[in-house]
Each structure stands twice: as structure tokens, then as C-alpha cells.
Design an enzyme around this catalytic site. Structure first.
Site, PDB file in Angstrom:
ATOM      1  N   ILE A   1       0.844  -1.201   0.000  1.00  0.00           N
ATOM      2  CA  ILE A   1       0.000   0.000   0.000  1.00  0.00           C
ATOM      3  C   ILE A   1       0.873   1.242   0.000  1.00  0.00           C
ATOM      4  O   ILE A   1       1.731   1.410   0.875  1.00  0.00           O
ATOM      5  CB  ILE A   1      -0.928   0.066   1.236  1.00  0.00           C
ATOM      6  CG1 ILE A   1      -1.722  -1.215   1.415  1.00  0.00           C
ATOM      7  CG2 ILE A   1      -1.879   1.245   1.113  1.00  0.00           C
ATOM      8  CD1 ILE A   1      -2.668  -1.170   2.614  1.00  0.00           C
ATOM      9  N   THR A   2       0.624   2.135  -0.957  1.00  0.00           N
ATOM     10  CA  THR A   2       1.241   3.453  -0.908  1.00  0.00           C
ATOM     11  C   THR A   2       0.301   4.402  -0.167  1.00  0.00           C
ATOM     12  O   THR A   2      -0.899   4.186  -0.102  1.00  0.00           O
ATOM     13  CB  THR A   2       1.516   4.004  -2.315  1.00  0.00           C
ATOM     14  OG1 THR A   2       0.282   4.280  -2.981  1.00  0.00           O
ATOM     15  CG2 THR A   2       2.328   3.012  -3.147  1.00  0.00           C
ATOM     16  N   GLY A   3       0.871   5.456   0.399  1.00  0.00           N
ATOM     17  CA  GLY A   3       0.034   6.427   1.102  1.00  0.00           C
ATOM     18  C   GLY A   3      -0.641   5.845   2.325  1.00  0.00           C
ATOM     19  O   GLY A   3      -1.798   6.156   2.609  1.00  0.00           O
ATOM     20  N   ALA A   4       0.083   5.018   3.077  1.00  0.00           N
ATOM     21  CA  ALA A   4      -0.521   4.342   4.233  1.00  0.00           C
ATOM     22  C   ALA A   4      -0.038   4.902   5.559  1.00  0.00           C
ATOM     23  O   ALA A   4      -0.225   4.269   6.601  1.00  0.00           O
ATOM     24  CB  ALA A   4      -0.233   2.843   4.172  1.00  0.00           C
TER      25      ALA A   4
ATOM     26  N   GLY B   1      -4.485   9.118   7.025  1.00  0.00           N
ATOM     27  CA  GLY B   1      -5.740   9.125   6.289  1.00  0.00           C
ATOM     28  C   GLY B   1      -6.315   7.749   6.024  1.00  0.00           C
ATOM     29  O   GLY B   1      -6.176   6.820   6.831  1.00  0.00           O
TER      30      GLY B   1
ATOM     31  N   TYR C   1      -5.865  18.623  -9.811  1.00  0.00           N
ATOM     32  CA  TYR C   1      -6.141  17.427  -9.026  1.00  0.00           C
ATOM     33  C   TYR C   1      -7.232  16.602  -9.708  1.00  0.00           C
ATOM     34  O   TYR C   1      -7.109  15.372  -9.824  1.00  0.00           O
ATOM     35  CB  TYR C   1      -6.568  17.813  -7.612  1.00  0.00           C
ATOM     36  CG  TYR C   1      -6.913  16.650  -6.727  1.00  0.00           C
ATOM     37  CD1 TYR C   1      -5.913  15.860  -6.170  1.00  0.00           C
ATOM     38  CD2 TYR C   1      -8.240  16.321  -6.447  1.00  0.00           C
ATOM     39  CE1 TYR C   1      -6.222  14.772  -5.359  1.00  0.00           C
ATOM     40  CE2 TYR C   1      -8.553  15.241  -5.640  1.00  0.00           C
ATOM     41  CZ  TYR C   1      -7.543  14.475  -5.093  1.00  0.00           C
ATOM     42  OH  TYR C   1      -7.856  13.396  -4.297  1.00  0.00           O
TER      43      TYR C   1
END
Length: 291
Positions: A13-16, A19, A172
């Protein structure tokens, strides 16, 4: 071979580190997944791993891999480390994302929102595809957003040199549209391999997102907090797409609240998806995947 849930499976998982990624990692650890998370710094990775392990309970273990997803060289090093360490990769979750209030350029000469939100998952996924196919059935899940609605891919201005719309919000949205088109084209190219690709909208989530853009944007996010979901709620669809047998064999779809949803017309344009794939290969010098 049937999908029997995520227990015992290797999940990257990236961005773990905060959030919905952190919340999802905790939920997947509790389900017995063997997690590897991507962090930008050792301290953030350590803190996240501690929280994920606590959420996972007895026997939970988390590997921390370091990478700067704005750098293609760093993404390549990350992929090489994954291939070296893990003989199987059952699930790849492309969750990391960012928004920048002002136009910034990465070391590769690419606008930063595009580099982090689209090109990083594109490059990481293509570099890991052979391992995912060898591990089939396997899943690729990408965090998109309803922010894609109203956006179009600016093929004549991919680096946003002529405009950086609405202080980054428009850019974005373009990157989130790219996530959906990438998923659709990836699913088409992976048909029959046992590897599926899906993406989802987590909703407006109360997290650290968009707090890197100064006090004005941070204040806006604070004002939105009463109307926002918790990270745990925002992560529910991600966890479901990773773990559930209900979506076994389903590929190419966009999901909202654990249900298939119809994205914008621009997100259903398969000619644009094929064109985006080609320009993404050119921008990343990624290994080519059969059409």
C-alpha cells in the site's frame, strides 16, 4: 483459483502513513494480511507501522519501504526492492495522492500533481505487473475521486504550463480522471490473466490531505471537517475491494460506497484511455504491456 480473502496474502500500500491508507492498512492487518507500506520518511513509516500493528492485533507485522513517489528513480528503486523481497505480491494498492496549490516541477521535469497522482502509480504498477500475474489471482486497487467530474485530460498541455486551474483543484481533478482511465485500460490489457484492476471514490475524508498548502487551505479543510467522513469510513470501499470475494473477477470498475458507480463521460472514453497509456509510457519510460 478462487479468492479466499486477504488473510496470509502480501499487500503493498502506498500512502498508508495517514488518512484512509492508514485506516485501510489497520483493517487489513486485522484480517490477517501481510502488509508492506510505503513511506516518505523512516519516522513516519515507523509511527504508521506501530499503529497498524496495534490495530492488527497479535501476530500482525508490517514492513516499511521508503520512497519519494514524486521521483521516478525512487519509484524504480521501490519496485526493485519489492521484487527482491517478496516472491509473491497478491495486492497492490495505489493510494498515495497529493494536491499542490501552486505549480511545482519534479526532478524529472514533470508537474508534481501529475507525477505523484498518476505517473507514480502507473510506473509502479507496470514495474510490478509480472509479479502480480505470477501471483494470480491478484488485485490492483487505485484511489480515485469524484473530483474527476468535469475534468478532461489536457493532452496538449500535460505539464499544465498554460494554466494551473483554480489553485490546483482543477489539476487534481485531471489526475483523478487519469486514475480512472488508467484502471479501465489496465483492466482491458489484463483480461484473462487473473489480475483485476478497480478504483474507487472514498468521499470527503477528514485527514491530513491538502494541509501542505499553507494556512488558507488548512483552514478550509478544518471548516469541512464536520461534513467529512472519518478515515475509517473512507477506507471501507478500499478494504472491500481488496478483501471481498464479491468482486472476484470484476475488473475495470469505479466504485462508491461498495457499489459500482458510473464515472463521467470523459472517464469512459476508451480512446482517451489508450492515448493516456501511451503518453504515460513515454513520460516514464515504463515497460510496455501488450495491447
Amino acid at each position: 483459483m478462487e479468492w479466499t480473502g486477504v488473510r496470509g496474502k502480501r499487500v503493498l500500500i502506498t500512502g498508508a502513513t495517514n488518512g484512509i491508507g492508514l485506516a485501510a492498512a489497520g483493517a487489513l492487518a486485522a484480517r490477517g494480511a501481510r502488509l508492506a507500506i510505503v513511506a516518505r520518511s523512516e519516522s513516519r513509516g515507523r509511527d504508521a507501522a506501530s499503529r497498524i500493528t496495534a490495530a492488527g492485533g497479535a501476530g500482525a507485522a508490517v514492513d516499511v519501504l521508503l520512497a519519494d513517489l514524486a521521483s521516478q528513480a525512487s519509484v524504480r528503486r521501490l519496485a526493485a526492492e519489492v521484487l527482491d523481497r517478496y516472491p509473491r505480491l497478491d495486492v497492490l494498492v495505489n493510494n498515495a495522492g497529493a494536491m499542490f496549490a501552486t505549480r511545482q516541477i519534479t526532478e524529472d521535469g514533470i508537474e508534481a500533481t501529475w507525477a505523484v497522482n498518476h505517473l507514480a502509480p502507473f510506473l509502479l504498477t507496470t514495474l510490478l505487473l509480472d509479479r502480480l500475474r505470477e501471483s494470480a489471482p491478484a488485485r490492483i486497487v487505485t484511489t480515485a475521486s469524484d473530483a474527476h467530474k468535469g475534468a478532461h485530460i489536457p493532452f496538449d498541455d500535460l505539464d499544465a504550463r498554460r494554466s494551473y486551474r483554480a489553485r490546483g483543484f482543477g489539476r487534481y481533478g485531471e489526475s483523478k480522471l487519469a486514475n480512472i482511465l488508467f484502471t479501465a485500460e489496465l483492466a482491458r490489457r489484463l483480461a484473462g490473466t487473473g489480475v483485476t484492476a478497480t478504483c474507487f471514490h472514498p468521499g470527503l475524508v477528514a485527514s491530513g490531505f491538502n494541509r501542505n498548502n499553507g494556512p488558507v487551505f488548512s483552514s478550509v479543510m478544518t471548516l469541512l471537517r464536520p461534513f467529512s467522513r472519518s478515515p475509517e469510513k473512507g477506507a471501507e470501499t478500499l478494504v472491500w475491494l481488496v478483501d471481498s470475494a464479491e468482486v472476484a473477477g470484476e475488473s475495470g470498475g469505479y466504485y462508491v460506497d461498495r457499489r459500482p458507480a458510473t464515472p463521467s463521460p470523459a472517464a469512459r472514453d476508451m480512446e482517451a484511455a489508450a492515448r493516456l497509456w501511451q503518453v504515460s509510457e513515454d513520460q516514464t519510460h515504463a515497460p510496455q504491456l501488450e495491447r
